[in-house]
Design an enzyme around this catalytic site. Structure first.
Site, PDB file in Angstrom:
ATOM      1  N   HIS A  10       1.004  -1.268  -0.003  1.00 56.75           N
ATOM      2  CA  HIS A  10      -0.145   0.164  -0.029  1.00 56.75           C
ATOM      3  C   HIS A  10       0.609   1.120   0.195  1.00 56.75           C
ATOM      4  CE1 HIS A  10       1.079   0.755   4.182  1.00 56.75           C
ATOM      5  NE2 HIS A  10       0.794  -0.508   4.340  1.00 56.75           N
ATOM      6  N   GLU A  83      -2.368  -7.619   7.701  1.00 58.62           N
ATOM      7  CA  GLU A  83      -0.993  -7.529   7.961  1.00 58.62           C
ATOM      8  C   GLU A  83      -0.727  -8.298   9.351  1.00 58.62           C
ATOM      9  OE1 GLU A  83       2.018  -7.191   7.727  1.00 58.62           O
ATOM     10  OE2 GLU A  83       2.608  -5.095   7.691  1.00 58.62           O
TER      11      GLU A  83
END
Length: 198
Positions: A10, A83
């Site tokens: 990202h 994550e």
């Protein structure tokens, strides 16, 4: 039959700027981060992307939505691409953790060590690997953009043969793209060197 997967980190977030561990917490994309997400889409504009998949965390979702505006394909969210859970270290800055005796093994190696409520790096890598295998099998013959996270990427790529010993901040810049091919016959991933890897 092969499935091509473009693994992207990202765009930059507010916490990334100070190398503050986010883990499964979140912070907003910076203006630079939004531009990095846009750059991901532009790099892949001629790669015939069929689908965008992201982690459920805000920074990955927002990056995916920016890419979707350019690539004009569906976007799906996959919970297992979240994550790594970094336990009590979430919200801490790397510079404050480097002096701890377990820092190197926790954030620069991939082992089964699970302390301070951290998910082990090995478990994280295996979780991502299994999720990507399912995704690749479900999209056989297609090209998929997956937007997720630096630490999860580090753990995954270790399992695919990249045995680096640096932390994710040093290894995988925001907006980087790593290309892998999945062979649906052998059920194996192969790292692909191409001109968009960064």
């Amino acid at each position: 039959m092969h499935t091509r997967i473009y693994l992207a980190r990202h765009g930059e977030t507010l916490w990334n700027k100070t190398q503050r561990l986010q883990g499964q917490l979140d912070s907003d994309l910076t203006p630079l981060g939004e531009n990095q997400a846009l750059a991901i889409a532009k790099k892949l504009a001629d790669r015939h992307i069929d689908l965008i998949v992201s982690s459920p965390l805000g920074r990955a979702k927002k990056s995916a939505l920016i890419c979707q505006q350019i690539l004009k394909v569906d976007h799906q969210i996959k919970m297992p691409l979240m994550e790594r859970n970094l336990g009590i270290w979430q919200g801490e800055e790397i510079q404050h953790l480097k002096t701890l005796p377990d820092y190197h093994e926790c954030l620069q190696q991939v082992t089964s060590l699970a302390i301070y409520n951290l998910e082990s790096a090995l478990n994280c890598g295996q979780r991502i690997l299994e999720s990507l295998k399912q995704l690749a099998n479900d999209n056989s013959g297609k090209s998929v953009l997956v937007i997720f996270h630096g630490e999860a990427l580090r753990c995954l790529l270790f399992l695919l043969g990249k045995e680096d010993t640096l932390n994710a901040f040093h290894l995988y810049k925001n907006g980087c793209i790593i290309t892998v091919d999945f062979n649906t016959t052998t059920q194996e991933f192969t790292l692909v060197l191409d001109d968009i890897s960064s």
